[in-house]
Design a protein around this motif. Structure first.
Motif, PDB file in Angstrom:
ATOM      1  N   VAL A   1       1.996 -19.790 143.322  1.00  0.00           N
ATOM      2  CA  VAL A   1       3.440 -19.713 143.154  1.00  0.00           C
ATOM      3  C   VAL A   1       3.882 -19.924 141.578  1.00  0.00           C
ATOM      4  N   GLY A   2       3.823 -19.030 140.621  1.00  0.00           N
ATOM      5  CA  GLY A   2       4.123 -19.097 139.524  1.00  0.00           C
ATOM      6  C   GLY A   2       5.347 -19.202 138.778  1.00  0.00           C
ATOM      7  N   SER A   3       5.952 -19.338 137.839  1.00  0.00           N
ATOM      8  CA  SER A   3       7.383 -19.314 137.516  1.00  0.00           C
ATOM      9  C   SER A   3       8.084 -17.897 137.635  1.00  0.00           C
ATOM     10  N   ARG A   4       7.385 -17.098 136.999  1.00  0.00           N
ATOM     11  CA  ARG A   4       7.607 -15.508 137.046  1.00  0.00           C
ATOM     12  C   ARG A   4       6.876 -14.763 138.036  1.00  0.00           C
ATOM     13  N   THR A   5       5.673 -14.965 138.324  1.00  0.00           N
ATOM     14  CA  THR A   5       5.247 -14.082 139.503  1.00  0.00           C
ATOM     15  C   THR A   5       4.226 -15.089 140.708  1.00  0.00           C
ATOM     16  N   ALA A   6       4.460 -14.581 141.752  1.00  0.00           N
ATOM     17  CA  ALA A   6       3.778 -15.378 143.063  1.00  0.00           C
ATOM     18  C   ALA A   6       2.634 -14.447 143.242  1.00  0.00           C
ATOM     19  N   LYS A   7       1.159 -15.043 143.434  1.00  0.00           N
ATOM     20  CA  LYS A   7      -0.064 -14.362 143.862  1.00  0.00           C
ATOM     21  C   LYS A   7      -0.732 -15.072 145.084  1.00  0.00           C
ATOM     22  N   ALA A   8      -1.391 -14.292 145.665  1.00  0.00           N
ATOM     23  CA  ALA A   8      -2.215 -14.778 146.864  1.00  0.00           C
ATOM     24  C   ALA A   8      -3.303 -13.955 147.014  1.00  0.00           C
TER      25      ALA A   8
ATOM     26  N   GLY B   1       1.041 -18.284 131.162  1.00  0.00           N
ATOM     27  CA  GLY B   1       2.170 -17.695 132.102  1.00  0.00           C
ATOM     28  C   GLY B   1       3.791 -17.517 131.799  1.00  0.00           C
ATOM     29  N   GLY B   2       4.522 -17.298 132.609  1.00  0.00           N
ATOM     30  CA  GLY B   2       6.000 -16.993 132.018  1.00  0.00           C
ATOM     31  C   GLY B   2       6.407 -18.222 131.622  1.00  0.00           C
ATOM     32  N   GLN B   3       6.588 -19.289 132.062  1.00  0.00           N
ATOM     33  CA  GLN B   3       7.223 -20.583 131.385  1.00  0.00           C
ATOM     34  C   GLN B   3       6.324 -21.782 130.911  1.00  0.00           C
TER      35      GLN B   3
ATOM     36  N   THR C   1       5.601 -18.765 124.794  1.00  0.00           N
ATOM     37  CA  THR C   1       5.152 -18.424 126.354  1.00  0.00           C
ATOM     38  C   THR C   1       5.710 -16.958 126.764  1.00  0.00           C
ATOM     39  N   GLY C   2       5.225 -16.643 127.780  1.00  0.00           N
ATOM     40  CA  GLY C   2       5.623 -15.503 128.271  1.00  0.00           C
ATOM     41  C   GLY C   2       6.900 -14.967 128.057  1.00  0.00           C
ATOM     42  N   ARG C   3       7.836 -15.949 128.629  1.00  0.00           N
ATOM     43  CA  ARG C   3       9.395 -15.609 128.388  1.00  0.00           C
ATOM     44  C   ARG C   3       9.777 -15.218 127.176  1.00  0.00           C
TER      45      ARG C   3
ATOM     46  N   LEU D   1       8.275 -13.412 125.266  1.00  0.00           N
ATOM     47  CA  LEU D   1       7.790 -11.921 124.935  1.00  0.00           C
ATOM     48  C   LEU D   1       8.892 -11.109 125.793  1.00  0.00           C
ATOM     49  N   GLU D   2       9.268 -11.712 127.047  1.00  0.00           N
ATOM     50  CA  GLU D   2      10.085 -10.983 127.837  1.00  0.00           C
ATOM     51  C   GLU D   2      11.517 -10.467 127.339  1.00  0.00           C
ATOM     52  N   VAL D   3      11.866 -11.916 126.711  1.00  0.00           N
ATOM     53  CA  VAL D   3      13.313 -11.904 126.112  1.00  0.00           C
ATOM     54  C   VAL D   3      13.469 -10.931 124.853  1.00  0.00           C
TER      55      VAL D   3
ATOM     56  N   LEU E   1       6.997  -4.581 128.518  1.00  0.00           N
ATOM     57  CA  LEU E   1       6.242  -5.255 128.232  1.00  0.00           C
ATOM     58  C   LEU E   1       4.833  -4.597 127.946  1.00  0.00           C
ATOM     59  N   GLU E   2       4.545  -3.798 129.094  1.00  0.00           N
ATOM     60  CA  GLU E   2       3.205  -3.032 128.810  1.00  0.00           C
ATOM     61  C   GLU E   2       3.036  -2.322 127.798  1.00  0.00           C
ATOM     62  N   GLU E   3       4.218  -1.815 127.145  1.00  0.00           N
ATOM     63  CA  GLU E   3       3.800  -0.849 125.886  1.00  0.00           C
ATOM     64  C   GLU E   3       3.948  -1.615 124.634  1.00  0.00           C
TER      65      GLU E   3
ATOM     66  N   GLY F   1      -3.849 -15.513 132.909  1.00  0.00           N
ATOM     67  CA  GLY F   1      -2.370 -15.514 133.252  1.00  0.00           C
ATOM     68  C   GLY F   1      -1.840 -14.112 132.484  1.00  0.00           C
ATOM     69  N   GLY F   2      -0.429 -13.784 132.861  1.00  0.00           N
ATOM     70  CA  GLY F   2       0.149 -12.497 132.398  1.00  0.00           C
ATOM     71  C   GLY F   2      -0.226 -12.127 131.173  1.00  0.00           C
ATOM     72  N   ILE F   3      -0.268 -13.098 130.096  1.00  0.00           N
ATOM     73  CA  ILE F   3      -0.436 -12.605 128.675  1.00  0.00           C
ATOM     74  C   ILE F   3      -1.906 -11.833 128.483  1.00  0.00           C
TER      75      ILE F   3
ATOM     76  N   PRO G   1      -6.256 -11.015 135.550  1.00  0.00           N
ATOM     77  CA  PRO G   1      -6.069 -12.115 134.660  1.00  0.00           C
ATOM     78  C   PRO G   1      -4.891 -12.963 135.475  1.00  0.00           C
ATOM     79  N   GLN G   2      -4.073 -12.173 136.260  1.00  0.00           N
ATOM     80  CA  GLN G   2      -2.870 -13.160 136.723  1.00  0.00           C
ATOM     81  C   GLN G   2      -3.226 -13.997 138.078  1.00  0.00           C
ATOM     82  N   LEU G   3      -4.711 -13.592 138.574  1.00  0.00           N
ATOM     83  CA  LEU G   3      -4.952 -13.944 139.855  1.00  0.00           C
ATOM     84  C   LEU G   3      -5.726 -15.297 139.800  1.00  0.00           C
TER      85      LEU G   3
HETATM   86  N1  LIG Z   1       1.783  -5.551 131.937  1.00  0.00           N
HETATM   87  C1  LIG Z   1       2.031  -6.661 131.113  1.00  0.00           C
HETATM   88  N2  LIG Z   1       1.815  -6.506 130.018  1.00  0.00           N
HETATM   89  C2  LIG Z   1       2.130  -7.433 128.999  1.00  0.00           C
HETATM   90  N3  LIG Z   1       2.517  -8.627 129.409  1.00  0.00           N
HETATM   91  C3  LIG Z   1       2.787  -8.998 130.846  1.00  0.00           C
HETATM   92  C4  LIG Z   1       2.567  -7.880 131.654  1.00  0.00           C
HETATM   93  N4  LIG Z   1       3.013  -8.636 132.977  1.00  0.00           N
HETATM   94  C5  LIG Z   1       3.396  -9.885 132.570  1.00  0.00           C
HETATM   95  N5  LIG Z   1       3.285 -10.083 131.464  1.00  0.00           N
HETATM   96  C6  LIG Z   1       3.502 -11.331 130.631  1.00  0.00           C
HETATM   97  O1  LIG Z   1       3.008 -12.453 131.506  1.00  0.00           O
HETATM   98  C7  LIG Z   1       4.050 -13.370 131.747  1.00  0.00           C
HETATM   99  C8  LIG Z   1       3.905 -13.781 133.260  1.00  0.00           C
HETATM  100  O2  LIG Z   1       2.627 -14.351 133.568  1.00  0.00           O
HETATM  101  P1  LIG Z   1       2.284 -14.840 134.978  1.00  0.00           P
HETATM  102  O3  LIG Z   1       0.857 -15.651 134.781  1.00  0.00           O
HETATM  103  O4  LIG Z   1       2.450 -13.887 136.062  1.00  0.00           O
HETATM  104  O5  LIG Z   1       3.512 -15.930 134.886  1.00  0.00           O
HETATM  105  P2  LIG Z   1       3.227 -17.253 135.928  1.00  0.00           P
HETATM  106  O6  LIG Z   1       2.152 -17.602 136.652  1.00  0.00           O
HETATM  107  O7  LIG Z   1       3.694 -18.153 135.132  1.00  0.00           O
HETATM  108  O8  LIG Z   1       4.164 -16.980 136.972  1.00  0.00           O
HETATM  109  C9  LIG Z   1       5.370 -12.703 131.218  1.00  0.00           C
HETATM  110  O9  LIG Z   1       6.041 -13.637 130.913  1.00  0.00           O
HETATM  111  C10 LIG Z   1       4.820 -11.408 130.597  1.00  0.00           C
HETATM  112  O10 LIG Z   1       5.327 -12.003 129.148  1.00  0.00           O
END
Ligand SMILES: Nc1ncnc2c1ncn2[C@@H]1O[C@H](COP(=O)(O)OP(=O)(O)O)[C@@H](O)[C@H]1O
Ligand SMILES: Nc1ncnc2c1ncn2[C@@H]1O[C@H](COP(=O)(O)OP(=O)(O)O)[C@@H](O)[C@H]1O
Ligand code: SF4
Ligand code: SF4
Ligand code: SF4
Lengths: 388, 458, 253, 266
Positions: D8-15, D101-103, D129-131, D133-135, D144-146, D214-216, D240-242
């Motif tokens: 359970v990450g700060s931004r996304t949850a994975k199983a 990850g996110g935070q 951090t990922g946040r 980039l989101e901000v 984010l993807e583009e 991680g998401g990055i 990578p997020q899993l």
């Molecule tokens: N499709 C994407 N393209 C680019 N960056 C992404 C994408 N999806 C997520 N991210 C980046 O990854 C971060 C979240 O990563 P993640 O590992 O899921 O977070 P956490 O594990 O902390 O919950 C987001 O803040 C965002 O910056």
């Protein structure tokens, strides 16, 4: 003319390499003004100040040194680790503060220069560490520093394969006394009103003197002083400021131009290494080694302490630099994690405010373009405050 | 991400003598106030400087450094409510508003803030009696000299700093090849057989330090009018020498498995030895501690029932939250040893010239084999301790506001891991100012570290 | 002569017209457009509402984050300087000024004549600035004034566990989820900002009164909490957003 | 035997559902306000993907911010241990991991047997951090993807001077208002993240092979810039997020098997 000095600062690595090629001589890097340059000069060596590496990305230092250490020293060590100073034949380190005394260890670990050893002991190690005392007055200090300088001279003699006689020291001292004399004339010019030489120009002149042989600098500076005396004063009437700071090199030296663009001028300073330290020449009546030791024991940098029962030496030193320079404000530009300069600031700030009515501005520098950019609006506000 | 406010607590003491330290400390502060009332001269000094001269010249030493530790544990007016700010944080804010930076050592900011506040009634333990003089030193860190100089300037009392040469790093101690060869070298450290320097100390260094000590005696004589008496000084030096012998025995007893005395007790029982060296009550305290340890070792009694992994502690102590030293006990882990504040053999007694003997002892502490901040020496001290106390891992205290004692830590982590396969984990916060302490990050690191050690032990 | 002070802040642009050292007109503009364009827009609005004849001279003084981008300004002064001038005009005596806006906060101590004696501030981190509130309002989907009201009536306060204005979002969400009342959550947000502001004020010191201006001064809870933490009376002028713009105009009056 | 790992990450949850070392099913959702509820939903999602029932699971390990309050029987293990194990499973040659990850942002060093030997974590400031980039993406209304594609072709990227995410957003907007091309701004944003993250890697030291999770890792622009600074190619796991959830599932398997043998963890 000013471009001559500017060139030496901008292309310092190439200039020192070129000097070595032209003369076949050795160049020793040094970090602190406690270094007995005169002894190096007497041995025909070029003492060249080691500085930070500006905005160059850091690759090695993080593996050896924590992040919360003086950013100036971290940048310098990273440059050394990347081999940017490998043209130096040796490096002289003094005990100028906690981190500087450990540069001996970090430089040896990050850029080892194995030298010939006998029974596992290096004859003359690449990094020469002088255990300079923290106290500069009181019983035993003079003898102690003379022994440290004597050992340093022996290392130098082994490395340059010559004996450094008193005559050689005396001729070196006369060149350096001429240098201190010329620098004092330059600083007196900056006390005149209206001002004829800007702080940034004086800073470049001084910084370049730490990179070239002093006789060459004396020759150029003597001519340049005449040029300054006869030129028109600077335009506008800038607010005259005093600058106290650490880690001010070719990169953070931009603080001078930042102050000038905000309508100020630095007319006196206390910025670590630089001949601006030496308010007076070396006593030529004493034996040369003792004269050099006595001269270095008159350096009032933020790290050294005296044996005064009621110490005010740092504040007195700042007052002596400010005397008849008609200074309106004092800017303290101090690197993060510099304990010596931060701990002395409140006492000096109160003294400047209560005794001389001079307000102060304290700026944290983390040796980055960011901290220089942040300083701009604070300096502008400070100058507006002084102009009222 | 939702961290609660950090819960901080003192450590759980397992030894009876360790529980006697807090009354000993309170009595020491009461004695200082009594001395002031009787008009005895008071000196503010620092922990690392040997104290024997003060006792021998009837000067009562008090330590802003230790008072700062007290303020790190106590809240205003002694309140127990967690939302009330610790005194150390309140005093640090006062110092920071005067321009002292928050990256400075917690000791300095707390004691400067306390001094700037002047007299106020509910100061912990009745506050510090005003000094007649302040004495500092230049070794271990630059800050100590400048911080106590500011207090002397603020209180307008005479000031003296004892200068000791800042010895360089003994590179011989960390040459890769030499390291494992050095271990047997340590086992031969017995009094007299081997002086504690790898690279020899030059005469001019010893002469300079001795001159500094003699200048200090003249300073005390000038300020207090008391006279230095070599016989009384020798008496005090004899007591402190015998006390040190007892403490060396304690270090040996602590090597037993299971560990009879952990770091929590080690750090709290350092007070008598560090601050009241040379007094009879300090000697008696360590005799009691040694005897209690002997009994525990005989009964094979450890701090926790089954010791799964033994930990070494590097650095000073997070005084504001000593409960961290019990953290690993739920995993079967125990902190067994802390090199800091612990003694090494004193140089042999030379009653005909006790000042020279004191000089050699000062030089050993400042730049000898145990100097905590000389990189080479610090690395070898930790390597040796890890082997003597059979530690499976080390917790390295990256004290973010004290640079000198922390500088060797990065190197220690690398050498322990790469050359001796001993993993380590960092703890990052201040000594007494809890604002920079992140409980979530610390516990996440400690949990992960415990998992790693248990896996290795399994 | 009409003097127009324009404060190009991070959040919005504010302007005050001054004639014969009295306030003639004032304007706040939330224009998203570029600094120079926005400044031009607000100048027109000010001129439209200030009584001045065609040939009367108009001078413009620019301040705030974007002051250097206002090409047509006759003079540019720093924010510290302008809030000092504005506060002195409104208050008269010596005091300490706390100016907290979106882009940073600063404390200025002035003497009896209004001369600036000392200043300090933070503009490196968004904690303790208006941006902290903007993030909080987005998360709670309420306006600034609503947040202020809720915080005023709250008895307790739910601490915001992070000092980061960006992470504050998830810290506030977790407070909501942990069942704290909305009032307590808003009070916690105000408390987190106030603690940062108190540290900045302590840097310059405050004796009897604090003059509190900038957008954050519109939050009455912050003013109340500052009084409790600093132990001095806090005075909030009737148009706190405009103090800097007023000060800018006065520096040429 | 079936095992599950829930991160359970700060931004996304994975199983992830694991069966005899093979991934049977996985699921990824964004973390809601109630992390206990989220962990249950994401696990059910993964079970559906694997066509299994909760009862069939022999062991579950949870990790991430919400690891303690998952409403089903589980063991909870630190993120560091799970990420290290997850990466080791996919790339046994990995010695340095950057998990962003996110935070928070973690730099981990591990040895050949897949144990972490040093790590450093930044979770105090959103910069790097990922946040961040989101901000920035939201303020420049870019998805984010583009971000990577839009940042291509910038001959001179704009230097974003403020470290703070909030002020960097304002700085980017003011560049945009001054008509600076979007790709120059985005390139500057990616540079500032890569620079700050690389400082973290430097603290633990960089040793081949280098893995980014991680998401990055989905942000090719940031990955490429980190590779340039590291002077080393980075390996990216297929999802990578899993990796956290993957490591957790493997540790669940290890725990269960070790319970049959000697005693498990205390
Ligand atoms: N499709 C994407 N393209 C680019 N960056 C992404 C994408 N999806 C997520 N991210 C980046 O990854 C971060 C979240 O990563 P993640 O590992 O899921 O977070 P956490 O594990 O902390 O919950 C987001 O803040 C965002 O910056
Ligand atoms: N009622 C309000 N209207 C506008 N801004 C408000 C209000 N209450 C609080 N604020 C805060 O004030 C800030 C703007 O203040 P201002 O002084 O204009 O900042 P700046 O000068 O940096 O642009 C915003 O960030 C906002 O969070
Ligand atoms: S700036 Fe300060 S800390 Fe850095 S080298 Fe100079 S004296 Fe030492
Ligand atoms: S903790 Fe560090 S900085 Fe502070 S007094 Fe001790 S050695 Fe000096
Ligand atoms: S902590 Fe948050 S608000 Fe502060 S600088 Fe970092 S991102 Fe900005």
């Amino acid at each position: 003319m000013a471009s001559f000095f500017q060139e030496w600062v901008e292309y310092r690595h190439e200039k020192v390499r070129q000097w070595k090629e032209d003369t076949g001589g050795k160049a020793y890097g040094y970090l602190c003004c406690m270094t007995p340059e005169e002894i190096l000069y007497a041995a025909g060596v070029l003492p060249a100040k080691v500085m930070g590496a500006g905005e160059a990305p850091q690759e090695i230092v993080d593996k050896h040194l924590v992040r919360y250490a003086c950013p100036y020293v971290r940048s310098m060590l990273d440059a050394a680790g990347r081999g940017e100073y490998s043209y130096l034949d040796s490096v002289v380190v003094c005990n100028s503060c906690d981190i500087m005394s450990r540069v001996e260890y970090y430089w040896r670990t990050m850029k080892p220069h194995p030298k010939s050893t006998i029974l596992g002991v290096e004859l003359s190690p690449y990094v020469l560490y002088i255990k300079s005392p923290e106290k500069i007055s009181g019983p035993g200090v003079h003898e102690y520093l003379r022994s440290e300088f004597r050992i340093f001279k022996q290392h130098l003699e082994r490395d340059t394969k010559q004996v450094i006689t008193d005559d050689m020291l005396e001729s070196a001292i006369s060149v350096y006394n001429e240098h201190y004399d010329l620098m004092r004339k330059l600083h007196d010019l900056r006390k005149e009103e209206p001002l004829k030489v800007s702080g940034s120009e004086a800073f470049v002149i001084e910084l370049s003197s730490l990179l070239m042989r002093k006789d060459l600098h004396n020759q150029k500076l003597a001519a340049h002083l005449k040029n300054i005396e006869t030129r028109e004063p600077l335009s506008g009437n800038p607010v005259r400021l005093f600058l106290s700071g650490g880690g001010v090199d070719h990169f953070t030296g931009q603080i001078y131009t930042v102050i000038e663009e905000a309508g100020g001028q630095v007319v006196a300073e206390d910025i670590g290494v630089g001949s601006s330290w030496f308010g007076h020449g070396i006593d030529t009546d004493k034996p040369p080694m003792d004269a050099i030791v006595a001269h270095r024991l008159d350096v009032h940098c933020p790290h050294t302490m005296t044996s005064e029962r009621h110490p005010r030496e740092r504040f007195e030193y700042v007052k002596s630099k400010i005397k008849d320079a008609n200074v309106k404000g004092a800017v303290f530009f101090v690197p993060m994690y510099c304990e010596c300069r931060n701990l002395e600031y409140p006492f000096i700030k109160e003294g400047l405010r209560d005794e001389l009515g001079i307000p102060t501005l304290y700026l944290d520098s983390d040796y980055s373009q960011g901290s220089l950019d942040e300083a701009v609006s604070k300096i502008e506000a400070f100058i507006e405050m002084l102009e009222e | 991400m939702a961290e609660q406010t950090a819960k901080t607590a003192p450590s759980k003491k397992s030894l009876q003598t360790a529980r006697e330290v807090w009354p000993y400390v309170k009595e020491e502060y009461a004695a200082a106030h009594r001395a002031k009332a009787e008009g005895k001269p008071i000196v503010w000094s620092c922990a690392v400087l040997p104290k024997e001269l003060y006792w021998a010249m009837d000067v009562h030493p008090v330590f802003p450094e230790h008072y700062a530790v007290i303020t790190g544990m106590m809240r205003r007016g002694g309140s127990k409510d967690e939302n009330v700010e610790k005194e150390a944080v309140r005093f640090a804010r006062v110092a920071e508003s005067a321009g002292f930076s928050s990256y400075l050592c917690g000791y300095a900011r707390s004691s400067i803030g306390y001094t700037m506040l002047g007299d106020f009634e509910d100061a912990p333990l009745g506050g510090l009696p005003k000094p007649d003089m302040i004495i500092s030193t230049s070794f271990v860190c630059d800050l100590r000299g400048k911080w106590l100089r500011y207090l002397a300037q603020k209180l307008d009392v005479p000031f003296y700093v004892l200068d000791v040469p800042e010895r360089g790093c003994d590179m011989a101690l960390i040459q890769p090849g030499l390291r494992s060869a050095l271990l047997p070298f340590y086992n031969k450290i017995r009094r007299g057989e081997r002086d504690l320097f790898v690279s020899p100390v030059a005469d001019h260094e010893l002469d300079y330090t001795e001159t500094q000590w003699r200048e200090l005696i003249r300073f005390i004589e000038e300020v207090t009018g008391h006279k230095y008496d070599q016989d009384r000084f020798n008496e005090v030096m004899e007591t402190s020498y015998r006390t040190n012998e007892i403490r060396l025995e304690i270090l040996e007893l602590r090597k037993a498995r299971p560990a009879p005395m952990g770091v929590a007790d080690g750090l709290s029982t350092m007070y008598p030895g560090l601050y009241t060296t040379g007094t009879q009550k300090a000697y008696d305290f360590y005799v009691r501690l040694r005897d209690e340890l002997k009994a525990r070792v005989a009964k094979n009694e450890g701090i926790i029932p089954n010791e799964r992994f033994r930990l070494l502690w590097m650095g000073l102590a997070p005084w504001f939250n000593m409960s961290l030293f019990n953290y690993f006990e739920k995993y079967g882990g125990v902190f067994v040893f802390e090199p800091i504040y612990n003694m090494v053999p004193f140089p042999p007694r030379t009653p005909e010239n006790p000042i020279r003997e004191l000089t050699i002892r000062t030089m050993q502490q400042a730049g000898g084999i145990i100097a905590p901040n000389m990189v080479g020496q610090a690395v070898s001290t930790m390597v040796n301790a890890a082997h003597e106390y059979q530690c499976a891992g080390a917790v390295l205290f990256y004290l973010i506001t004290c640079r000198p004692v922390v500088y060797p830590t990065t190197e220690i982590a690398r050498v322990l891991q790469e050359d001796f396969g001993i993993p380590s984990v960092p703890l990052e916060c201040d000594l007494i100012d809890e604002r920079t302490y992140s409980e979530a990050q610390t516990f996440a690191r400690f949990d992960a570290f415990a998992e790693q050690l248990l896996k290795a032990a399994a | 002569m009409l003097i127009v002070g324009i404060d190009v802040g991070q959040h919005g642009i504010k302007a005050v017209g001054v004639k014969d050292s009295a306030i003639a007109s004032q304007e706040v503009l939330q224009s998203g457009s570029e600094a120079n364009v926005g400044a031009g827009e607000i100048l027109e609005r000010i001129l439209a509402q200030s009584p001045h004849s065609d040939n009367e001279a108009v001078k413009v003084v620019a301040t705030g984050l974007g002051r250097k981008e206002v090409s047509f300004a006759d003079l540019r002064r720093t924010q510290e300087h302008c809030v000092a001038k504005g506060a002195h005009f409104l208050m008269g005596g010596a005091c300490t000024i706390l100016d907290a806006g979106a882009g940073g906060c600063r404390a200025v101590r002035i003497g009896p004549t209004g001369k600036v004696l000392e200043f300090s501030g933070n503009s490196k981190c968004a904690c303790g600035t208006g941006s902290f509130f903007t993030t909080a309002c987005e998360v709670l989907q309420i306006g600034m004034d609503r947040l202020d009201e809720l915080a005023l009536q709250a008895e307790g306060l739910a601490g915001v566990s992070t000092t980061c204005a960006v992470f504050a979002e998830s810290a506030i969400i977790s407070n909501v989820h942990r069942g704290f009342g909305l009032g307590d959550i808003c009070a916690g947000i105000c408390d987190s900002v106030t603690t940062r502001l108190t540290d900045v004020v302590h840097r310059v010191g405050v004796e009897e009164e604090l003059f509190f201006c900038g957008g954050v001064a519109l939050m009455r809870t912050v003013g109340k909490m500052l009084e409790a933490q600093l132990g001095v009376k806090v005075h909030v002028p009737e148009a706190p957003l405009l103090v800097a713009a007023l000060g800018a105009a006065l520096s040429l009056a | 035997m079936f095992y599950a790992g829930v991160d359970v990450g700060s931004r996304t949850a994975k199983a992830i559902i694991l069966h005899d070392g093979r991934q049977m099913g996985s699921h990824l959702i964004s973390t809601g306000a109630d992390s206990a509820e989220t962990s249950k939903t994401v696990l059910e999602g993964a079970l559906r993907d694997a066509g299994l029932e909760m009862g069939l699971l022999k062991g579950i390990v949870t990790t991430g911010y919400g690891r303690y309050i998952a409403p089903f029987p589980h063991e909870s293990i630190t993120e560091i241990a799970c990420h290290t194990r997850g990466v080791h499973q996919v790339f046994p040659s990995a010695r340095t991991i950057l998990d962003m990850g996110g935070q928070d942002c973690k730099a981990i060093r591990l040895n050949e047997s897949g144990d972490h030997i040093n790590f450093v974590m930044n979770d105090k400031c959103a910069a790097g951090t990922g946040r961040f980039l989101e901000v920035l993406a939201r303020s420049l209304d870019v998805r984010l993807e583009e971000m990577t594609t839009l940042a291509l072709g910038a001959d001179n990227p704009i230097r974003i001077s403020s470290v703070c995410a909030v002020f960097a957003k304002e700085e980017a907007l003011s560049h945009r208002r001054r008509g600076v091309p979007l790709n120059a701004i985005l390139a500057g944003v990616l540079d500032s993240v890569a620079e700050r993250v690389f400082k973290l890697i430097n603290v633990v030291g960089l040793e081949e092979d280098f893995v980014i999770t991680g998401g990055i890792a989905l942000n090719a622009g940031v990955v490429r810039r980190i590779e340039q600074r590291a002077k080393m190619r980075a390996l990216i796991p297929p999802e990578p997020q899993l990796t956290g959830a993957m490591g957790a599932a493997w540790l669940a398997k290890h725990l269960d098997e070790s319970k049959l043998g000697k005693g498990g963890y205390a």
